[in-house]
Design a protein around this motif. Structure first.
Motif, mmCIF file in Angstrom:
data_model
loop_
_atom_site.group_PDB
_atom_site.id
_atom_site.type_symbol
_atom_site.label_atom_id
_atom_site.label_comp_id
_atom_site.label_asym_id
_atom_site.label_seq_id
_atom_site.Cartn_x
_atom_site.Cartn_y
_atom_site.Cartn_z
ATOM 1 N N ARG A 95 0.833 -1.195 0.000
ATOM 2 C CA ARG A 95 0.000 0.000 0.000
ATOM 3 C C ARG A 95 0.875 1.255 0.000
ATOM 4 O O ARG A 95 1.932 1.283 0.627
ATOM 5 C CB ARG A 95 -0.913 0.010 1.220
ATOM 6 C CG ARG A 95 -2.232 -0.741 1.060
ATOM 7 C CD ARG A 95 -2.091 -2.107 0.431
ATOM 8 N NE ARG A 95 -3.385 -2.788 0.348
ATOM 9 C CZ ARG A 95 -3.565 -3.929 -0.274
ATOM 10 N NH1 ARG A 95 -2.557 -4.545 -0.889
ATOM 11 N NH2 ARG A 95 -4.761 -4.489 -0.301
ATOM 12 N N LEU A 96 0.397 2.265 -0.698
ATOM 13 C CA LEU A 96 1.160 3.496 -0.845
ATOM 14 C C LEU A 96 0.174 4.649 -0.996
ATOM 15 O O LEU A 96 -0.912 4.493 -1.536
ATOM 16 C CB LEU A 96 2.051 3.410 -2.090
ATOM 17 C CG LEU A 96 3.241 4.368 -2.176
ATOM 18 C CD1 LEU A 96 4.343 3.903 -1.238
ATOM 19 C CD2 LEU A 96 3.784 4.412 -3.610
ATOM 20 N N MET A 97 0.565 5.825 -0.507
ATOM 21 C CA MET A 97 -0.246 7.029 -0.688
ATOM 22 C C MET A 97 0.247 7.779 -1.926
ATOM 23 O O MET A 97 1.450 8.035 -2.085
ATOM 24 C CB MET A 97 -0.127 7.938 0.525
ATOM 25 C CG MET A 97 -0.622 7.267 1.801
ATOM 26 S SD MET A 97 -2.203 7.865 2.310
ATOM 27 C CE MET A 97 -2.067 7.584 4.103
ATOM 28 N N ALA A 98 -0.684 8.137 -2.787
ATOM 29 C CA ALA A 98 -0.364 8.914 -3.990
ATOM 30 C C ALA A 98 -1.532 9.846 -4.279
ATOM 31 O O ALA A 98 -2.697 9.445 -4.187
ATOM 32 C CB ALA A 98 -0.106 7.999 -5.164
ATOM 33 N N VAL A 99 -1.227 11.071 -4.639
ATOM 34 C CA VAL A 99 -2.247 12.063 -4.982
ATOM 35 C C VAL A 99 -2.076 12.403 -6.454
ATOM 36 O O VAL A 99 -1.043 12.925 -6.863
ATOM 37 C CB VAL A 99 -2.107 13.324 -4.104
ATOM 38 C CG1 VAL A 99 -3.115 14.379 -4.533
ATOM 39 C CG2 VAL A 99 -2.302 12.964 -2.633
ATOM 40 N N LEU A 100 -3.100 12.086 -7.253
ATOM 41 C CA LEU A 100 -2.979 12.223 -8.699
ATOM 42 C C LEU A 100 -3.311 13.625 -9.201
ATOM 43 O O LEU A 100 -2.777 14.073 -10.214
ATOM 44 C CB LEU A 100 -3.877 11.193 -9.388
ATOM 45 C CG LEU A 100 -3.668 9.719 -8.972
ATOM 46 C CD1 LEU A 100 -4.458 8.803 -9.881
ATOM 47 C CD2 LEU A 100 -2.191 9.335 -8.970
ATOM 48 N N ASP A 101 -4.204 14.308 -8.506
ATOM 49 C CA ASP A 101 -4.572 15.684 -8.879
ATOM 50 C C ASP A 101 -4.502 16.530 -7.606
ATOM 51 O O ASP A 101 -5.504 16.752 -6.937
ATOM 52 C CB ASP A 101 -5.978 15.691 -9.476
ATOM 53 C CG ASP A 101 -6.371 17.079 -9.991
ATOM 54 O OD1 ASP A 101 -5.480 17.944 -10.113
ATOM 55 O OD2 ASP A 101 -7.573 17.287 -10.261
ATOM 56 N N PRO A 102 -3.305 17.012 -7.255
ATOM 57 C CA PRO A 102 -3.085 17.576 -5.921
ATOM 58 C C PRO A 102 -3.624 18.988 -5.722
ATOM 59 O O PRO A 102 -3.612 19.817 -6.638
ATOM 60 C CB PRO A 102 -1.560 17.550 -5.788
ATOM 61 C CG PRO A 102 -1.058 17.625 -7.193
ATOM 62 C CD PRO A 102 -2.062 16.910 -8.036
ATOM 63 N N ILE A 103 -4.083 19.226 -4.530
ATOM 64 C CA ILE A 103 -4.383 20.574 -4.052
ATOM 65 C C ILE A 103 -3.740 20.706 -2.682
ATOM 66 O O ILE A 103 -3.813 19.777 -1.864
ATOM 67 C CB ILE A 103 -5.902 20.856 -4.002
ATOM 68 C CG1 ILE A 103 -6.161 22.293 -3.559
ATOM 69 C CG2 ILE A 103 -6.628 19.863 -3.106
ATOM 70 C CD1 ILE A 103 -7.613 22.711 -3.680
#
Length: 551
Positions: free
Chosen positions: A339-347
């Protein structure tokens, strides 16, 4: 051991005392392109039969058409078979290994009056062949003498004639109800260099001639073919019978239904068209149903083997829902993908009451089972998904909104206090406060919050490119009955260039799989480097097939 009509046929043969030396199969690809998932079914079947009967399985390249073959394809096929988990040990062969023997078999047929050299052109041969309702017409050169045929065939071999000037045909029956048996061509002239034999030959055996005889030479007991070869079986048997191979030991051809999957292009000719036309980046483009494409995208060998096992072996062609394949992939990745945290469209979110100089490490699970964890940094500035915030949120929107609270996965509860916009009214930043006692072990950790979202730390997050793949076909019916290229999906690839991932991904090697929390399963692409991370989306989290399978 598996139970299907092929295994039943093998059991029957063994019970009758045939093939006393043991069961021997082969996987016989033509090296004229990369293998696709349909070939994976054949690989699993042929090598699986050998495994289940304690027999052997050969890898044999049916390289009888040098106009379309290449060493690149040979290498890729070997890599694919190994990746799927099978081995041929020292049993790798080529039809070209047998060119001298095959030539000798052709001579035997000529001497027996069962083959002749024909001067008809390819177009004339088609015209003379007849139709399904009308018998064929004999060639004017069908009754040449044995001596003349031997002389002409020798001269063909010696290069005295041009391509297409003459062919060698089996002399069978021009009135046969099976058009395949109407004097099929078994040798043609091709003045072209072969990838293994070079310029040694200028005549090459046709596939239908080389295939059964290669099987017999290698001692194959069961020749497992796809259903389109059913009408070729009489020719397969005719050649072996007329060349004196014993009925109790010669190969037996058995046909099974080829694999067809919704949303996928399963024609090697069309796949070649995609590659050569530049519609994809190559044979291993992650949108391609080639084994190398699926591997690059992030599909696992275990998932493909599981899929092939689940669909089984049938006698009639059918269409398998691609959702079943994706279900097998999800099942495997769910158990093994970190499992990993990723933000594809960041704000950006600034937590205004969090100390500016503070950073702490948050424990995050690696897998849904076990206690193995990794740690990711948390500080005053973080990124969340743009879609996880809504300024004018409906009542049942349980993510972040003005004056609303949400829990950050593995961290704190935050509340949106202020929305920062640019001169055009676009949201560029959110100012929030956090509850310092809401982390695990804190006084308010158990406070009920309906929404939980993922995040990454702004100071340490890594930039990444994420490639989102969709199906190549937007219109399957159009691809079959109309313009194939016009049926391609123009949105089959969407590239996101401003994604943020947690820092532990920096050292992930190409091919490493992750579950991006709440996003889906992703794989590190071969283009990725430590300074330029690239991820392919393997498959989303939603599993429609699992719901169907439970009904």
């Amino acid at each position: 051991m598996a139970s299907n009509f092929i295994y039943n046929a093998i059991d029957e043969d063994l019970k009758e005392g045939k093939y006393t030396e043991g069961v021997h199969t082969r996987f016989p690809p033509e090296p004229n392109g990369y293998l696709h998932i349909g070939h994976a079914k054949s690989i699993c079947l042929n090598f699986g039969i050998a495994r289940d009967y304690n027999g052997m399985c050969n890898l044999r390249f049916d390289d009888t058409n040098p106009t379309k073959e290449d060493v690149e394809y040979v290498d890729s096929i070997q890599e694919d078979v190994k990746w799927l988990g099978f081995t041929w040990k020292d049993r790798k062969f080529y039809a070209s290994d047998y060119f001298e023997k095959l030539y000798g078999y052709a001579i035997k047929l000529i001497e027996a009056g069962k083959a002749y050299v024909d001067d008809l052109t390819a177009e004339q041969i088609r015209e003379y062949r007849g139709t399904l309702t009308e018998p064929g017409k004999e060639s004017p050169w069908r009754n040449r003498s044995v001596e003349e045929n031997l002389d002409l065939f020798t001269r063909m071999k010696n290069g005295e004639f041009a391509d297409g000037e003459k062919v060698l045909r089996a002399k069978i029956d021009m009135a046969s109800p099976n058009i395949t048996m109407r004097d099929p061509v078994i040798y043609r002239i091709a003045h072209i260099k072969h990838h293994r034999t070079g310029d040694a030959w200028c005549i090459y055996p046709m596939y239908d001639f080389a295939h059964p005889l290669s099987d017999a030479i290698e001692g194959i007991t069961h020749s497992i073919c796809t259903l389109e070869f059913e009408e070729h079986r009489p020719l397969y048997d005719w050649l072996l019978e007329n060349l004196g191979f014993d009925k109790n030991t010669r190969p037996r051809q058995i046909e099974f239904a080829r694999l067809n999957i919704t949303k996928m292009v399963m024609s090697k000719r069309k796949l070649r068209q995609l590659v050569e036309g530049g519609y994809v980046s190559g044979w291993d483009d992650p949108r391609m149903p080639t084994i190398s494409g699926l591997r690059r995208r992030g599909y696992t060998a275990a998932a493909i083997r599981d899929f092939c096992d689940r669909i089984g072996v049938a006698k009639a062609n059918s269409l398998v829902d691609v959702a079943m394949l994706e279900h097998c992939v999800r099942e495997d990745l769910n158990a093994h993908a970190q499992r990993l945290m990723a933000v594809l469209d960041p704000i950006k979110v600034i937590i205004t009451n969090y100390p500016e100089d503070k950073m702490e490490m948050m424990a995050c699970e690696n897998l849904p089972t076990g206690d193995d964890k990794h740690y990711m940094p948390f500080s005053r500035e973080i990124y969340i998904e743009r879609e996880d915030f809504m300024e004018d949120a409906p009542k049942k929107f349980f993510r972040l909104k003005p004056e609303g609270e949400v829990r950050l996965k593995n961290a704190y509860i935050i509340k949106c206090e202020e929305v920062i916009k640019d001169e055009n009214g676009n949201i560029v930043e959110l100012h929030c406060t956090y509850d310092p006692d809401s982390k695990s072990g804190g006084k308010t950790a158990g406070r009920k919050i309906k929404g939980t979202i993922h995040w990454v730390n702004a100071k340490t997050a890594l930039d990444a490119q994420v490639r989102l793949y969709d199906y190549l076909l937007k219109d399957e019916e159009g691809a079959v009955n109309g313009d194939f290229i016009a049926s391609l999906n123009p949105d089959s690839l969407v590239v996101l260039n401003n994604c943020k991932v947690e820092p532990s991904a920096k050292w992930a090697a190409p091919g490493t799989k992750f579950q991006f929390l709440r996003q889906g399963y992703f794989c590190v692409d071969k283009d990725s480097t430590m300074d330029n991370l690239v991820f392919n989306r393997v498959v989303g989290l939603r599993d429609t097939w699992a719901k169907v399978a439970k009904k």
